[in-house]
Design a protein around this motif. Sequence first.
Motif, PDB file in Angstrom:
ATOM      1  N   LEU A 436       1.751  -4.589   8.577  1.00  0.00           N
ATOM      2  CA  LEU A 436       1.037  -5.048   7.387  1.00  0.00           C
ATOM      3  C   LEU A 436       0.311  -3.908   6.687  1.00  0.00           C
ATOM      4  O   LEU A 436       0.054  -3.973   5.479  1.00  0.00           O
ATOM      5  CB  LEU A 436       0.043  -6.144   7.774  1.00  0.00           C
ATOM      6  CG  LEU A 436      -0.763  -6.811   6.657  1.00  0.00           C
ATOM      7  CD1 LEU A 436       0.152  -7.502   5.657  1.00  0.00           C
ATOM      8  CD2 LEU A 436      -1.763  -7.813   7.243  1.00  0.00           C
ATOM      9  N   ALA A 437      -0.021  -2.847   7.428  1.00  0.00           N
ATOM     10  CA  ALA A 437      -0.871  -1.787   6.888  1.00  0.00           C
ATOM     11  C   ALA A 437      -0.239  -1.109   5.674  1.00  0.00           C
ATOM     12  O   ALA A 437      -0.917  -0.862   4.667  1.00  0.00           O
ATOM     13  CB  ALA A 437      -1.178  -0.760   7.975  1.00  0.00           C
ATOM     14  N   ASP A 438       1.050  -0.802   5.751  1.00  0.00           N
ATOM     15  CA  ASP A 438       1.690  -0.114   4.626  1.00  0.00           C
ATOM     16  C   ASP A 438       1.700  -0.985   3.375  1.00  0.00           C
ATOM     17  O   ASP A 438       1.480  -0.493   2.257  1.00  0.00           O
ATOM     18  CB  ASP A 438       3.123   0.285   4.994  1.00  0.00           C
ATOM     19  CG  ASP A 438       3.172   1.424   6.009  1.00  0.00           C
ATOM     20  OD1 ASP A 438       2.141   2.113   6.176  1.00  0.00           O
ATOM     21  OD2 ASP A 438       4.237   1.606   6.630  1.00  0.00           O
ATOM     22  N   ASP A 439       1.950  -2.274   3.562  1.00  0.00           N
ATOM     23  CA  ASP A 439       1.966  -3.176   2.411  1.00  0.00           C
ATOM     24  C   ASP A 439       0.569  -3.306   1.794  1.00  0.00           C
ATOM     25  O   ASP A 439       0.424  -3.349   0.564  1.00  0.00           O
ATOM     26  CB  ASP A 439       2.473  -4.555   2.832  1.00  0.00           C
ATOM     27  CG  ASP A 439       3.941  -4.541   3.219  1.00  0.00           C
ATOM     28  OD1 ASP A 439       4.660  -3.619   2.783  1.00  0.00           O
ATOM     29  OD2 ASP A 439       4.361  -5.441   3.967  1.00  0.00           O
ATOM     30  N   VAL A 440      -0.451  -3.382   2.636  1.00  0.00           N
ATOM     31  CA  VAL A 440      -1.815  -3.467   2.127  1.00  0.00           C
ATOM     32  C   VAL A 440      -2.181  -2.182   1.384  1.00  0.00           C
ATOM     33  O   VAL A 440      -2.788  -2.230   0.302  1.00  0.00           O
ATOM     34  CB  VAL A 440      -2.803  -3.737   3.277  1.00  0.00           C
ATOM     35  CG1 VAL A 440      -4.240  -3.580   2.806  1.00  0.00           C
ATOM     36  CG2 VAL A 440      -2.590  -5.144   3.828  1.00  0.00           C
ATOM     37  N   ALA A 441      -1.807  -1.039   1.944  1.00  0.00           N
ATOM     38  CA  ALA A 441      -2.102   0.234   1.285  1.00  0.00           C
ATOM     39  C   ALA A 441      -1.429   0.306  -0.084  1.00  0.00           C
ATOM     40  O   ALA A 441      -2.025   0.801  -1.060  1.00  0.00           O
ATOM     41  CB  ALA A 441      -1.651   1.395   2.165  1.00  0.00           C
ATOM     42  N   ALA A 442      -0.204  -0.187  -0.174  1.00  0.00           N
ATOM     43  CA  ALA A 442       0.491  -0.178  -1.466  1.00  0.00           C
ATOM     44  C   ALA A 442      -0.202  -1.086  -2.465  1.00  0.00           C
ATOM     45  O   ALA A 442      -0.318  -0.755  -3.662  1.00  0.00           O
ATOM     46  CB  ALA A 442       1.947  -0.610  -1.269  1.00  0.00           C
ATOM     47  N   ALA A 443      -0.686  -2.241  -2.005  1.00  0.00           N
ATOM     48  CA  ALA A 443      -1.403  -3.152  -2.895  1.00  0.00           C
ATOM     49  C   ALA A 443      -2.720  -2.549  -3.362  1.00  0.00           C
ATOM     50  O   ALA A 443      -3.121  -2.716  -4.523  1.00  0.00           O
ATOM     51  CB  ALA A 443      -1.653  -4.483  -2.190  1.00  0.00           C
ATOM     52  N   VAL A 444      -3.413  -1.850  -2.475  1.00  0.00           N
ATOM     53  CA  VAL A 444      -4.656  -1.174  -2.866  1.00  0.00           C
ATOM     54  C   VAL A 444      -4.350  -0.098  -3.909  1.00  0.00           C
ATOM     55  O   VAL A 444      -5.087   0.060  -4.898  1.00  0.00           O
ATOM     56  CB  VAL A 444      -5.344  -0.568  -1.634  1.00  0.00           C
ATOM     57  CG1 VAL A 444      -6.511   0.328  -2.051  1.00  0.00           C
ATOM     58  CG2 VAL A 444      -5.844  -1.668  -0.708  1.00  0.00           C
TER      59      VAL A 444
END
Length: 710
Positions: A436-444
């Motif tokens: 999930l971390a990469d997807d959250v970072a992209a959303a941020v």
Amino acid sequence: MRLRDALDDHKRNRDHPTRFPGERRTTAGLFCGAGGRLLHVAPDGTLRDFGYPLSGRSGLADSSFAVRLDDPPSDLDWEADAVRQSDDGGAVIDLGAGDQSYHDPTSLVETVHETPIGRFRRLDAVVETGAGEAHVTRVAFDDADGPLDADASLLVGSTFAPEGRDARVGQLRHERAIEVFHDRERDFLAGAGGLDVIGGGLPAGPDAVLAAEPHERDADALGDRREEDHLGGHVVASVGFANGAAAVATLLTDREETERETALDALDDLLAEADSAAAVTELAADSEADVSLPPETPRSEAAVDDLRVLSLLSAPTGMRIAGPDFDPHYVHSGGYGYTWFRDDAEISGFLLAADATFDLGLDEWHRRSARAYLDTQLPDGTWPHRVWPRNGALAPGWANARIEALDDVEYQADQTASVVAFLARLLARLPAGDPLADDVAAAVDDGLDGMVASLAEDGRPVACQNAWEDASGRFAHTAARFLDAFSAVAALGPDRFDRAVEATDRAALLFDALDDLWVPDRGVFAVRERADGSLDDRLDSATFALADAHRAYAAIGEIDEVRRDRLVSHLTATLDGLYHDPDESDVAGLVRYEGDGWRQRGQGHEKIWTVSTAWGANAAGELASLLSAEDDARSEQFDRRARELLDVLSPDGPLSIAGGFLPEQFFDDGSPDSATPLGWPHAIRLATTALLDDRGALGDSDEDPVPADD
């Protein structure tokens, strides 16, 4: 609520001093729910489904219960208000208003009704079945004299509104249940041991709707109009008592998802399992979200109430409605049965903070919220005005200028900042290898682009709508949410997030630019800069956001003495100026802002808001933490203010009603009003408790309330 019912309520309450006519109020009673099914249980036992925004199914418009005695006892008091004689000489006993409570920590509602023939104990629970979430009501005779006579039955009068329809509705009467349908939605009613259908009928006709007086629903059979009792959503049926207890259940389904036999089998299985109070309690517990509450959690009663409310208001996606939609025709409000990214992301952030302190086991809640935000982010990195929580689809709203591609202020920039702040803080907790971390970072990353597009050259956000959605300008609240988001991203550091340095620079520029909103004469930060450049110096509880934003900034930058003094001045003036303690009741708390005239109903004074009161408590706690880190003795006075306001919101405080619910507003006479329960103040209450406890500043406030300055 259908238009016929709204008009009927209008006739009953048009002259009421604190009720807005045409609404379906939830300021009394409790909710049970799970998995998107949300049912209101009124004190008199009336049921209503409020889960449409969570599930897409309308279900029960109302359902009421009574006990029928075929052979009434000779000493029955026929003069009692709760007793009526039926046409065949039997007696109908209305259950009447009862005492309600939750079976902690579940959402199972227990109601105890005292009647002329003894006490009845009723349980209402939403239970997960193989065909979806069903609701079961179990009514049991609870009297020392022994079980209820065998000639008694439970009368059930239910009106279903599949797809919100009150006309063009059909009924199928199966041997095991009644099915009410319009198109896709299929609603079922079943009873333990079977149902005896007494009658049905169409909704009220034009003459009754247009008459000056309210109409009463006819519960009798329709005689020669036999076809019409199959063409409406209303049905009256009875189910027999066995060993002093009777049970009925409802199930809402979609014909394209659940076959009829599957639904009927699920109801059979449920009613067979719900053969005792203990069994219903166990079924309800199995259907609850898995939330652990450590026994040492302080103020645990309030914490249980808060988590229950937030669970009830949640769709399976994790997104929450603001509150039960009490005004579905938007007569006196803009609706509450949607997800706003402002309060939803704020709730997510408050839960994240409380979980970090109390170890509540909410990891899946946080991840579910994050996935929902990823799914609803717009191509420009922002989030829309509001969406349907069940699927993230765009909901009706008035602040979607970004979607409309308009250069317009009809956009609420703070919502995007609130989501970015939560995602950044969640990212800090996620292991580097978490999928999930990469997807959250992209959303941020995309969210930062959306925020930057909303900045003016001075570093503050451009003009947009405010948090209360009733004004436009360059708001201190919007700036505070941007400062908080930039600070949360900056705190990730460049090793975790490439743009952390950029976020640090933007936070520093915005921090300095806040001085442009300082109003020396009042010693406060202005609520907004108007279009003509003038400052609006009214006190507004939304400016409490400056407190936690500055504490977030303190983790990446320096807050000088001048700014600390200004924060102390601003918060003191705002807490004092918005505090309201009317003489005519025990309620006390903070109003929303100076000059707030919304939903006054002739009161002539701003109403008390629970979210403003909770926000004030949290802001006082945040400022106390900031000052304490600088060894500033003034921290103690803000710890005290936070405790005092938190006590006002406690389960036994004046702003908390049955079930520990926090309504959105209160009239001066103590009457609760508007959305009840409102999710936002529940999350703030939980997080503020954690904030104070983490610093050892919670205590028990036994000091006098904050003095009113008005």
